[in-house]
Design an enzyme around this catalytic site. Structure first.
Site, PDB file in Angstrom:
ATOM      1  N   ASN A   1      -3.854  -3.264  -0.886  1.00  0.00           N
ATOM      2  CA  ASN A   1      -3.966  -4.614  -0.326  1.00  0.00           C
ATOM      3  C   ASN A   1      -2.830  -5.017   0.611  1.00  0.00           C
ATOM      4  O   ASN A   1      -3.009  -5.871   1.469  1.00  0.00           O
ATOM      5  CB  ASN A   1      -4.122  -5.646  -1.449  1.00  0.00           C
ATOM      6  CG  ASN A   1      -3.020  -5.572  -2.482  1.00  0.00           C
ATOM      7  OD1 ASN A   1      -2.283  -4.590  -2.579  1.00  0.00           O
ATOM      8  ND2 ASN A   1      -2.892  -6.615  -3.274  1.00  0.00           N
TER       9      ASN A   1
ATOM     10  N   LYS B   1       2.523   8.061  -2.741  1.00  0.00           N
ATOM     11  CA  LYS B   1       1.078   8.253  -2.690  1.00  0.00           C
ATOM     12  C   LYS B   1       0.425   6.914  -2.362  1.00  0.00           C
ATOM     13  O   LYS B   1       0.269   6.057  -3.227  1.00  0.00           O
ATOM     14  CB  LYS B   1       0.541   8.771  -4.025  1.00  0.00           C
ATOM     15  CG  LYS B   1      -0.951   9.169  -3.941  1.00  0.00           C
ATOM     16  CD  LYS B   1      -1.563   9.407  -5.298  1.00  0.00           C
ATOM     17  CE  LYS B   1      -1.918   8.125  -5.988  1.00  0.00           C
ATOM     18  NZ  LYS B   1      -2.960   7.343  -5.249  1.00  0.00           N
TER      19      LYS B   1
ATOM     20  N   SER C   1      -3.307  -2.134 -11.063  1.00  0.00           N
ATOM     21  CA  SER C   1      -3.894  -2.795 -12.220  1.00  0.00           C
ATOM     22  C   SER C   1      -3.111  -2.488 -13.493  1.00  0.00           C
ATOM     23  O   SER C   1      -2.475  -1.435 -13.616  1.00  0.00           O
ATOM     24  CB  SER C   1      -5.342  -2.352 -12.398  1.00  0.00           C
ATOM     25  OG  SER C   1      -5.405  -1.014 -12.859  1.00  0.00           O
TER      26      SER C   1
ATOM     27  N   GLU D   1       4.522  -3.083 -11.355  1.00  0.00           N
ATOM     28  CA  GLU D   1       4.086  -4.400 -10.884  1.00  0.00           C
ATOM     29  C   GLU D   1       2.578  -4.403 -11.041  1.00  0.00           C
ATOM     30  O   GLU D   1       1.863  -3.784 -10.266  1.00  0.00           O
ATOM     31  CB  GLU D   1       4.524  -4.612  -9.432  1.00  0.00           C
ATOM     32  CG  GLU D   1       4.492  -6.065  -8.995  1.00  0.00           C
ATOM     33  CD  GLU D   1       3.165  -6.432  -8.357  1.00  0.00           C
ATOM     34  OE1 GLU D   1       2.343  -7.083  -9.060  1.00  0.00           O
ATOM     35  OE2 GLU D   1       2.947  -6.091  -7.199  1.00  0.00           O
TER      36      GLU D   1
ATOM     37  N   SER E   1       7.044 -15.185  -2.331  1.00  0.00           N
ATOM     38  CA  SER E   1       7.568 -13.851  -2.028  1.00  0.00           C
ATOM     39  C   SER E   1       8.637 -13.892  -0.948  1.00  0.00           C
ATOM     40  O   SER E   1       8.481 -14.560   0.079  1.00  0.00           O
ATOM     41  CB  SER E   1       6.432 -12.927  -1.588  1.00  0.00           C
ATOM     42  OG  SER E   1       5.453 -12.827  -2.599  1.00  0.00           O
TER      43      SER E   1
END
Length: 487
Positions: free
Chosen positions: A160, A183, A238, A259, A450
């Site tokens: 995302n 990755k 997730s 995270e 953020s």
């Protein structure tokens, strides 16, 4: 300057980066990167297997000792050069993000600015790795506390925020003196590949940064994580996958930064500036089309102002213009794939069946691409299923409360604890919320928290460790203590 999509895509490497060389993967088929706004293939890239992942780890391990000894100032200068190169090519990165991820170009530009700040921030932190020196309490010797790089790290980044999630992990690793294997997500690997090419141009030595792209994530990553040469794993994604990675990491007692998922509450109290709250809600909900772990997931509004907030919020959501991200008129792009869109349909239908109403949106438009209308759901029951799930899309459920205690209770009624938002004009209430909301981050009267200089991370099942801020580089350092007796 108008960028040519074909020329831009052809400038992106389509191979794996291992020990400074671009090489082919041994996977049976290539990875086909899709434009979620059209369903068309943007580019085909190499597909790695465990053979390449272990080769990348070998390169990182071989480079670790020399990179750890590199002067902090030199590491800082390389990061600074990378920052300047990304800034000079900001439009290229923004268009690439928009093409492979779908977000509007204006928002993609915002990601480039935000993501690039991690390179600048950690370039400044590289020379600030400090220790301690002093007498022990007994006065019999001197204590020396120093920090050194953890060692080779493995970073798994999500789809995302393809630039920001890469720089948020690569930046502190490079600054701390760690080599790293990255990755990127199979859905959006192109931005990371272009970033790796940029690091090469900035002078990063061979083997310090290695990039593997794969369609067989578990099979490719598993042997790497099990290898004793790896000393750290950092993951954004997730909670379900994070738990599996923690189980794998436990076998070799790896340092971990996780995270994970979120279920962010957005509280609106009756003394709030409702127009400001709506503006904040749009920012918190629709960042990246709602596909962000920090996206507001549950709108918890005091009953006396719920109708006003809902009507104004629905009106703003209804004004958004669906379209391809690179179209300058677009204000909201597609979700990432058909699976994500089907989940939006399921959640809306389920909420309506449980008593909720659709104030705006609520369906997918005709035509190509994975679009779903920005949706506001009202009269959502306090026990609705949607309030327990991470929506990850442009659907906003509103639930009401009567008292501050009830609102906070609803907000905390989740296994997640990444970020929370609250709108109130009462300063004392705001300070109470700082203590009572069970999240690692809180925005008071703002829909955006953020910042590269701030520690990003959550509590409960939203993860372990922090990214960004002074805390971010500490995740890539281990502490050493030495005692020197006085005699």
């Amino acid at each position: 300057m108008t960028l040519n999509e074909t020329e831009l895509l052809s400038s992106v490497p389509n191979q794996l980066l291992i020990n400074g060389k671009w090489v082919d993967g041994s996977g049976e088929s290539s990875i086909r990167v899709e434009d979620p706004a059209t369903g068309k293939i943007l580019r085909e890239i190499s597909n790695a297997t465990a053979v390449e992942s272990l080769a990348a780890l070998t390169a990182a391990d071989n480079a670790q000792a020399s990179w750890a000894k590199t002067a902090p100032r030199e590491r800082a200068e390389i990061l600074r050069r990378a920052f300047e190169l990304v800034r000079a090519r900001s439009e290229e990165f923004a268009m690439l993000i928009s093409l492979e991820m779908g977000k509007p170009l204006a928002e993609a530009r915002g990601e480039v600015t935000y993501g690039n700040e991690f390179l600048r921030w950690f370039s400044e932190e590289a020379s600030r790795i400090n220790g301690r020196f002093g007498s022990n309490p007994e006065g019999t010797g001197k204590m020396i506390v120093t920090h050194r790089p953890v060692g080779p790290a493995f970073a798994i980044t999500p789809w995302n925020f393809p630039l920001a999630m890469a720089t948020r992990k690569i930046g502190p690793a490079v600054a701390a003196g760690c080599t790293i294997v990255v990755k990127p997500a199979e859905l959006t690997p192109l931005t990371t590949l272009l970033l790796a090419k940029t690091f090469q141009e900035a002078g990063l030595p061979d083997g310090v940064l290695n990039v593997i792209t794969t369609s067989t994530s578990s099979a490719t990553s598993g042997p790497l994580i099990a290898d004793p040469r790896l000393r750290k794993i950092t993951f954004t994604g997730s909670t379900q996958v994070g738990v599996k990675l923690l189980e794998q990491a436990a076998k070799n007692v790896l340092r971990t930064s996780m995270e994970l998922g979120g279920n962010a509450p957005f509280l609106v109290f009756d003394d709030a500036d409702i127009d400001a709250a709506v503006a904040g809600a749009m920012l918190a909900k629709m960042r990246n089309i709602g596909q962000a772990c920090t996206a507001a997931n549950r709108f918890i509004v005091q009953k006396s102002v719920a109708d006003e907030f809902a009507s104004k919020f629905a009106a703003k959501m209804g004004e958004l213009r669906l379209g391809r991200g690179v179209d300058p008129e677009t204000t909201v792009g597609p979700v990432i794939d058909e699976k994500a869109r089907a989940n939006m349909e399921r959640l809306v239908e389920l909420t309506v069946s449980e008593g909720g109403d659709i104030a705006t949106g609520g369906k997918k438009p005709e035509g190509a691409g994975y679009f779903y209308e920005p949706t506001v759901l009202t009269n959502v029951p306090a026990n609705a299923s949607i309030l327990k799930e991470e929506i990850f899309g442009p659907v906003a459920p509103i639930v009401t409360f009567e008292t501050e205690e009830q609102g906070v209770s609803i907000a905390n009624d989740t296994v997640y604890g990444l970020v929370s938002y609250a709108y109130t004009e009462d300063a004392r209430r705001a300070m109470r919320l700082v203590d009572s909301l069970e999240t690692g981050m809180t925005g008071i009267n703002t829909g955006l928290v953020s910042n590269a200089a701030a520690p990003f991370g959550g509590v409960k099942q939203s993860g372990l460790g922090r990214e960004g801020g002074a805390e971010g580089i500490a995740e890539y350092l281990e502490t050493r203590y030495v005692l020197m007796p006085n005699s």
